[in-house]
Design an enzyme around this catalytic site. Structure first.
Site, mmCIF file in Angstrom:
data_model
loop_
_atom_site.group_PDB
_atom_site.id
_atom_site.type_symbol
_atom_site.label_atom_id
_atom_site.label_comp_id
_atom_site.label_asym_id
_atom_site.label_seq_id
_atom_site.Cartn_x
_atom_site.Cartn_y
_atom_site.Cartn_z
ATOM 1 N N ASN A 48 4.861 0.845 28.177
ATOM 2 C CA ASN A 48 5.169 1.827 27.125
ATOM 3 C C ASN A 48 4.658 1.367 25.763
ATOM 4 O O ASN A 48 5.038 1.907 24.739
ATOM 5 C CB ASN A 48 6.680 2.084 27.070
ATOM 6 C CG ASN A 48 7.460 0.799 26.802
ATOM 7 O OD1 ASN A 48 6.872 -0.257 26.552
ATOM 8 N ND2 ASN A 48 8.777 0.886 26.843
ATOM 9 N N GLU A 89 10.477 -2.249 21.544
ATOM 10 C CA GLU A 89 10.307 -1.032 22.333
ATOM 11 C C GLU A 89 9.910 0.139 21.429
ATOM 12 O O GLU A 89 10.126 0.074 20.212
ATOM 13 C CB GLU A 89 11.645 -0.688 23.012
ATOM 14 C CG GLU A 89 12.142 -1.748 23.985
ATOM 15 C CD GLU A 89 11.462 -1.669 25.346
ATOM 16 O OE1 GLU A 89 10.367 -1.079 25.460
ATOM 17 O OE2 GLU A 89 12.035 -2.205 26.304
#
Ligand code: F6R
Length: 251
Positions: A136, A143
């Site tokens: 991702n 993140e």
């Protein structure tokens, strides 16, 4: 930004290992930022073999790892401290006291993040930072989110990362839900960055990170702001970049 292409995983690992080894030879007391995950394993094996041949010594190096799971003891086989020992430190002449990771056992998040930032500062910053890229776009455990976090921070892992990392645990429920990670500022302040990527499943995210918009939704995209970056990939990881950006020169 340099693009170093290896025909396969081994060659890519060798090219990345060359950069780390050159750094250590030129500055034996280098501060090396290290990563875990599958991608750096070939590079670590290469560095170990060069150490064993007597070509390189880590006796004066200091290391700082990108991240560690919150709640895991260094003796826990899934901790990143254990991983580093098992895959690199125990085979080379680095002094254990010169290897650093966030302390997963310190549950006081603020104190631990502050301690790690101060530690990196006290070492004079990172000379060469090794990075992998998550499916991702995460780097370290930064993140996708609405903002780039500057310093070391405690992150709630996304479902996709928990799923990807569950391959190392007995069950997905055993994967810790939080991790400490070096922040984006510490990462991009490194004097040199080596990003390693291997395999088809990294091809799209790598192209988006390096050629798409710079956005915290794709944390690796911040690397577009860095001058001293070498991206080491194999044919598969570079496949989308090769297809879309015919002008890129691969070394
Ligand atoms: C690990 C780390 C992660 C990994 C990333 C890619 O310390 O910082 O960002 O680099 O998840 O992992 P692999 O190499 O297993 O694909």
């Amino acid at each position: 930004m340099r693009f170093l292409l290896g025909k396969n995983y081994e060659q890519m690992s060798r090219k990345a290992a060359n950069l780390i080894s050159a750094q250590v030879i030129l500055k034996p007391d280098s501060v090396i930022g290290l990563a875990t995950g599958s991608t750096p394993l070939g590079l670590y094996e290469t560095l170990i073999s060069w150490y064993m041949k007597g070509d390189i010594s880590f006796s004066k190096c200091r290391t700082v790892n990108l991240d560690e799971y919150v709640g895991l003891d260094p003796k826990n086989e899934q901790s990143y401290a254990y991983f580093m020992n098992k895959n690199l430190f125990k085979f080379i002449d680095i002094k254990p006291e010169n290897t650093h990771l966030p302390n997963g056992l310190n549950l006081d998040n603020d104190a631990e993040c502050k301690r790690y930032d101060e530690l990196i500062k006290s070492l004079g910053g990172v000379d060469i930072q090794l990075l992998g890229i998550g499916n991702n776009g995460h780097i370290g455990f930064n993140e996708p989110s609405d903002e780039f976090k500057a310093g070391t921070n405690c992150v709630k892992l996304t479902e996709s990362t928990i799923k990807a990392n569950s391959r190392f645990f007995e069950s997905i429920d055993d994967v810790p839900k939080f991790a400490y990670t070096m922040g984006i500022r510490s990462i991009i302040q490194a004097k040199y960055i080596v990003l390693v990527a291997s395999g088809k499943n990294k091809a799209k995210i790598l192209e988006e990170a390096l050629f798409g918009p710079v956005t915290p939704q794709n944390p690796a995209s911040i690397l577009q702001m860095v001058e001293n970056l070498a991206v080491c990939g194999d044919e598969e990881a570079f496949s989308v970049i090769k297809e879309k950006h015919k002008d890129i020169i691969f070394e």
